[in-house]
Scaffold this active site. Structure first.
Site, mmCIF file in Angstrom:
data_model
loop_
_atom_site.group_PDB
_atom_site.id
_atom_site.type_symbol
_atom_site.label_atom_id
_atom_site.label_comp_id
_atom_site.label_asym_id
_atom_site.label_seq_id
_atom_site.Cartn_x
_atom_site.Cartn_y
_atom_site.Cartn_z
ATOM 1 N N LYS A 1 -27.213 28.750 40.635
ATOM 2 C CA LYS A 1 -27.836 29.843 39.883
ATOM 3 C C LYS A 1 -27.683 29.638 38.382
ATOM 4 O O LYS A 1 -28.647 29.789 37.639
ATOM 5 C CB LYS A 1 -27.222 31.194 40.276
ATOM 6 C CG LYS A 1 -26.751 31.302 41.706
ATOM 7 C CD LYS A 1 -27.870 31.503 42.710
ATOM 8 C CE LYS A 1 -27.293 31.376 44.117
ATOM 9 N NZ LYS A 1 -28.110 31.818 45.178
ATOM 10 N N TRP B 1 -21.811 37.933 51.708
ATOM 11 C CA TRP B 1 -22.988 37.066 51.819
ATOM 12 C C TRP B 1 -23.140 36.625 53.280
ATOM 13 O O TRP B 1 -22.150 36.207 53.910
ATOM 14 C CB TRP B 1 -22.807 35.849 50.895
ATOM 15 C CG TRP B 1 -23.920 34.861 50.957
ATOM 16 C CD1 TRP B 1 -25.254 35.123 51.012
ATOM 17 C CD2 TRP B 1 -23.796 33.437 50.975
ATOM 18 N NE1 TRP B 1 -25.969 33.956 51.046
ATOM 19 C CE2 TRP B 1 -25.101 32.896 51.028
ATOM 20 C CE3 TRP B 1 -22.712 32.563 50.933
ATOM 21 C CZ2 TRP B 1 -25.351 31.538 51.056
ATOM 22 C CZ3 TRP B 1 -22.952 31.208 50.954
ATOM 23 C CH2 TRP B 1 -24.266 30.700 51.012
ATOM 24 N N ALA C 1 -20.112 32.019 42.570
ATOM 25 C CA ALA C 1 -21.476 31.488 42.716
ATOM 26 C C ALA C 1 -22.396 31.905 41.573
ATOM 27 O O ALA C 1 -23.517 31.402 41.475
ATOM 28 C CB ALA C 1 -22.062 31.945 44.052
ATOM 29 N N ASP D 1 -14.963 32.870 45.609
ATOM 30 C CA ASP D 1 -16.310 32.289 45.618
ATOM 31 C C ASP D 1 -16.969 32.637 44.287
ATOM 32 O O ASP D 1 -17.251 33.808 44.012
ATOM 33 C CB ASP D 1 -17.114 32.866 46.792
ATOM 34 C CG ASP D 1 -18.491 32.202 46.930
ATOM 35 O OD1 ASP D 1 -18.820 31.337 46.087
ATOM 36 O OD2 ASP D 1 -19.231 32.551 47.864
#
Ligand code: LMR
Length: 393
Positions: free
Chosen positions: A246, A130, A213, A211
């Site tokens: 999200k 990212w 996400a 991570d």
């Protein structure tokens, strides 16, 4: 003081968002920034979130400070969401979670914490990763190292190259892994590959940093956390940065969590006190509203079921679009990898020039790397997008 400052180029994702907003063509299609969209192209407020907000508005009695760790109820719920209710790590008191301003806040506080533990910490990130990982981690003074992750020809995980590269990491180095729905490629590790990476991490004494996400937007809430949970069950220490942007659709509410896992409860208590002092010296305390929404949803069986249903629907819709997109592109080439990948993103594997033509000639927006947000498609625009891609290839 300011006169010597040079104009910086814009962040590529934010710049693309702006370009899309400024484009007056009604037929424009946004496959750029990673936000979920429904069939009408809107990023909806989930019904469970709306209901939780109504309850909060009714029941709220104060706006007083929440404290650097945020809400204990939110932190407890996030621990269970990430590790699962039955996790022995929770029973053993080896975990702590703090509420953070989004996943970015969690990533940055983790980076500051690593620097506090060890000023010359190296952190290994996947290539690609990212776009904001580098500034968030490098900005805290960490030394960034990259490990190859994606085979650019096949757009699938190059696992041998990843392992080979991580063999050169040294004890105490941090390895950043994407928990699921790899951003930007959509190419995830299989469970067996998580096991192999876990063995490497243990053998070399590395610190895993996950991570998370997109939990719930790949194969489901539990399935998406399987690799992370296995890793957590095997290693003495681990750090997880989680985002509610999200899976709860809370983007602008900046809601995230940072989890520390330590070898013992005593170590965890001391480490958390250090982490909280890092928080205090950066932003003091996190914003409350988004976390209060998550806490309300996860703490109420009916609301939680509603949220899970909605999230499951989003996940199914993305999977359906992945298959439909790969089929629609079949006359141009073999894009079946899109259907096999998970989460919002995949690379199309086209050139920056072709990406530019799609934007300028057809009003179709994606990152220069050809990362597309599959969730930005819908039945209406899919044939147009597929035709446009055909026309530039
Ligand atoms: C993305 O990758 O597009 C999202 O995570 C949004 C962002 O902040 O970059």
């Amino acid at each position: 003081m300011f006169e010597a400052l040079k104009q910086l180029p814009q962040d590529p994702i934010l710049q693309l968002m702006q370009m899309f907003r400024d484009d007056a063509r009604p037929e424009k299609v946004d496959l750029g920034v990673g936000v979920y969209k429904d069939d009408t192209g809107n990023t909806p407020i989930m019904a469970a979130v709306h209901e939780a907000e109504c309850r909060l508005l009714e029941g709220e009695t104060t706006k007083s400070y929440v404290g650097p760790a945020g809400s204990a109820g939110f932190n407890e719920s996030m621990t269970r969401l990430i590790l699962g209710d039955g996790s022995s790590l929770i029973r053993e008191g080896r975990t702590s979670v703090i509420q953070t301003p989004g996943g970015c806040g969690a990533l940055r506080m983790a980076a500051e914490f690593f620097r506090l533990c060890q000023p010359d910490t190296k952190v290994w990130v996947s290539t690609p990763t990212w776009a904001n990982h580098m500034p968030l981690l490098g900005g805290a003074g960490l030394n960034i190292r990259e490990y190859p992750y994606l085979n650019p020809e096949t757009l699938t995980v190059n696992f041998a190259a990843m392992l080979n590269s991580l063999e050169s990491a040294g004890a105490g180095d941090v390895v950043l892994l994407h928990g699921c729905c790899h951003n930007p490629s959509g190419a995830d590790l299989t469970f067996d590959q998580w096991k192999v990476v876990t063995e490497l991490i243990q053998r070399k004494g590395l610190l895993p940093f996950v991570d998370m996400a997109y939990q719930g937007l790949g194969d489901g809430l539990e399935e998406d956390a399987a690799g992370l949970r296995y890793l957590a069950s095997q290693v003495p220490e681990m750090v997880v940065a989680a985002s509610c942007s999200k899976n709860f659709g809370l983007y602008r509410e900046r809601t995230g969590a940072l989890m520390l896992i330590s070898a013992t409860e005593a170590v965890n208590t001391a480490a958390t006190s250090q982490l909280l002092s890092v928080v205090r010296s950066h932003y003091s305390m996190p914003p409350a509203h988004g976390a209060a929404i998550v806490e309300t949803i996860l703490g109420d069986d009916a609301l939680r079921a509603q949220w899970q249903g909605e999230l499951g629907g989003m996940c199914e819709r993305i999977l359906g679009l992945r298959h439909a997109f790969a089929d629609a592109l079949a006359p141009v080439g073999d894009f079946r990898f899109i259907a096999r990948q998970r989460g919002m993103f995949s690379f199309l594997g086209i050139t920056p020039e072709q990406v530019r033509r799609l934007r300028e000639e057809h009003g179709i927006y994606m990152l220069e790397s050809s990362r597309v947000n599959v969730a930005g498609l819908n039945d209406l625009v899919l044939p147009t997008v597929a035709n446009a891609i055909r026309s530039v290839m």
